[in-house]
Design an enzyme around this catalytic site. Structure first.
Site, short mmCIF file in Angstrom:
data_model
loop_
_atom_site.label_atom_id
_atom_site.label_comp_id
_atom_site.label_asym_id
_atom_site.label_seq_id
_atom_site.Cartn_x
_atom_site.Cartn_y
_atom_site.Cartn_z
CB CYS B 83 7.35 3.45 4.87
SG CYS B 83 6.71 4.41 6.24
CB CYS B 207 0.54 13.08 1.19
SG CYS B 207 0.66 14.38 2.42
CG HIS B 332 3.87 4.86 -0.10
ND1 HIS B 332 4.81 3.86 0.08
CD2 HIS B 332 3.94 5.64 1.01
CE1 HIS B 332 5.39 4.04 1.27
NE2 HIS B 332 4.88 5.10 1.85
#
Ligand SMILES: [Zn+2]
Lengths: 135, 385
Positions: B83, B207, B332
């Site tokens: 990530c 999340c 994201h």
């Protein structure tokens, strides 16, 4: 495919870890590790011997998985935990023979061998360690 | 030493881009950044991406991206650090420019997450950031590992479920007026607390969402920049690793690699944590956002929720955090995120951030976390007067 279907040699080469908790022992500083590494993370020594780790320990922390990856739907919800073995070495795995409501941090558990994953109808069935509450 | 400078910024909206491929997104962001920089000659391209081989069946993104923008011939590679792939690409672009061998480097972070088929679910794909043999084999998902960190942190500092809600609520509030954000709606504490459990105690609203997006930067030397009206300096950067597996860390309620990366970046920049005017944290999960604030030296350990609840992290607060909505609400797209964070900072530090613009920031920091803290990158940006 790559995650769902288990490659057999990748499992077979780890059988001593997955069936017997084979770890590493640093002859220089006494640190134990799981799995065995080439160099001791504590002192940098290359003198690492294989060692079988204790099979009892306690739950450090845990989670209950409600959203599984492919191949784990059957087990859901299932419990994952970090276990600190009696010698202080930490391992990670599923808890078994326990209801989610019964888990507590600090509870004592022991290693057992169980079916961990199945790759579809015709794929490999992999057995490995899980941890169950100590009677 | 002349510091690397951001001369151009570009990005796409983050959403499920059904009509656009990975290549379409990467080239859209790249062209915007090149135009923003006044189209300098590019000596190298560095692509940040995590999952293209698994999800899109495409590797060799260096060649793909170069060709898509008419730059075949230029040196070009993909860099991967889970990530944190995006900020890893930025850091290696900085090193390239600092080497004096390249004058201008194009960084493109891209992730196209919605192209999955029946064979590769996103949950399994994201789990490749963890230790396959000792975590994922046993059914670990990426959220489940972060859930264990959350439980451990909550126990260490005696946090309630509500305490984790302050950050996602602020992120959603910030994203409402941000046109490139993915989740442009507010949530409240009831909505947070009642969101479904993903991996107890981690809830859905802890999340970041799954989305597609690309962000790009042109990194060059200040003297060589063509458009000098909006340059932003990269004053310092640092990165560090920790154990791949979460269980192999002694203390689950801190991120050692994040602390190390911060120390290194501050040292290079000659700055201290109190110099930050704006912060970009990696709130892929609420607890990781809190741990970032603590690793950056902004708040004491165990106090991040109080800092966010106090209002200090709001756009108008003492130290704005993710004023565009962060990973939670801006979005994201994993391998692109680090580039988005630094692009958002660059816009803020040149007063070009639009509705999310905060008042006159001088120094900004971005923290991008790979894995559950196994590979962390920190960049410190400074306004060029
Ligand atoms: Zn040793």
């Amino acid at each position: 495919m790559w995650a769902y279907r288990l490659n057999i040699p990748s499992h077979w080469r780890l059988l001593s870890e997955r069936y017997r908790l084979a770890g590493g022992y640093c002859e220089n500083c006494g640190h134990k590790m799981f799995p065995k590494q080439k160099i001791c993370p504590k002192c940098g020594s290359e003198k690492i011997k294989p060692v079988e780790l204790p099979r009892r320990g306690k739950v450090i922390t845990y989670t209950i998985v409600q959203t599984p990856p492919r191949g784990f739907e059957y087990y859901t919800p299932y419990i994952l935990a970090i276990i600190e073995l009696e010698d202080g070495t930490r391992v990670f795995g599923q808890l078994t023979d326990i209801e989610p409501s019964e888990i507590q941090e600090g509870m004592e558990v022991e290693m057992t061998i169980r079916k961990v994953r199945v790759s579809g109808e015709s794929g490999a069935i992999a057995y490995a360690y899980k941890f169950r509450p100590l009677e | 030493m002349q510091k690397p400078t951001i001369a151009g910024v570009g990005f796409t909206k983050i959403t499920a881009h059904w009509k656009q491929s990975l290549k379409d997104l990467a080239s859209e962001a790249a062209v915007k950044a090149l135009n923003d920089a006044g189209n300098p000659e590019i000596n190298a391209i560095i692509v940040g991406n995590m999952l293209s081989g698994i999800i899109n069946g495409q590797e060799n993104l260096g060649s793909l991206v170069a060709e898509s923008i008419g730059l075949s011939g230029v040196s070009s590679v993909k860099i991967e650090a889970a990530c944190a792939s995006g900020s890893a690409a930025v850091m290696w672009a900085c090193l390239s420019v600092l080497s004096d061998l390249f004058d201008s480097v194009l960084v493109v972070g891209v992730e196209k997450m919605t192209d999955v088929t029946d064979n590769e679910d996103v949950t399994s794909a994201l789990a490749t950031a963890a230790d396959y043999d000792y975590e994922v084999f046993f059914g670990a998902t990426f959220p489940s590992l972060n859930a264990m960190i959350m439980r451990s942190y909550a126990k260490t500092y005696n946090l309630s479920p509500e305490d984790f809600g302050y950050l996602p609520i602020l992120m959603h509030k910030n994203a409402v007026d941000v046109s490139h954000a993915q989740l442009r709606f507010p949530i409240d504490m009831d909505g947070y607390l009642n969101s479904p459990m993903v991996s107890d105690p981690l809830k859905l609203f802890d999340c970041a969402p799954i989305g597609d997006g690309a962000a790009a930067l042109v990194i060059t030397k200040k003297d060589g920049a063509k458009n000098s009206d909006h340059l932003v300096e990269i004053a310092g950067f640092g990165s560090a690793t920790d154990t791949l597996a979460t269980y192999r860390r002694e203390d689950l309620s801190r991120l050692r690699a994040a602390e190390l990366a911060t120390t290194r970046a501050l040292s290079m920049a000659g700055l201290e944590s109190k110099d930050f005017d704006i912060v970009q944290i990696h709130d892929a999960f609420s607890v990781i956002g809190y741990l970032n604030l603590e690793a950056l030296g902004i708040v004491e350990r165990g106090k991040a929720h109080e800092f966010v609840a106090s209002g200090d992290a709001e756009r108008s607060g003492a130290l704005p955090v993710n004023p565009e909505g962060g990973l939670k609400a801006r979005g994201h797209p994993v391998g692109a995120t680090g580039v988005y964070q630094i692009a958002e900072l660059a816009l803020q530090l040149s007063d070009r951030a639009g509705p999310s613009q905060i008042e006159n920031p001088n120094v900004g920091v971005a923290m991008n976390v790979g894995g559950t803290g196994s590979n962390v990158f920190v960049h410190i940006l400074r306004r060029v007067e």
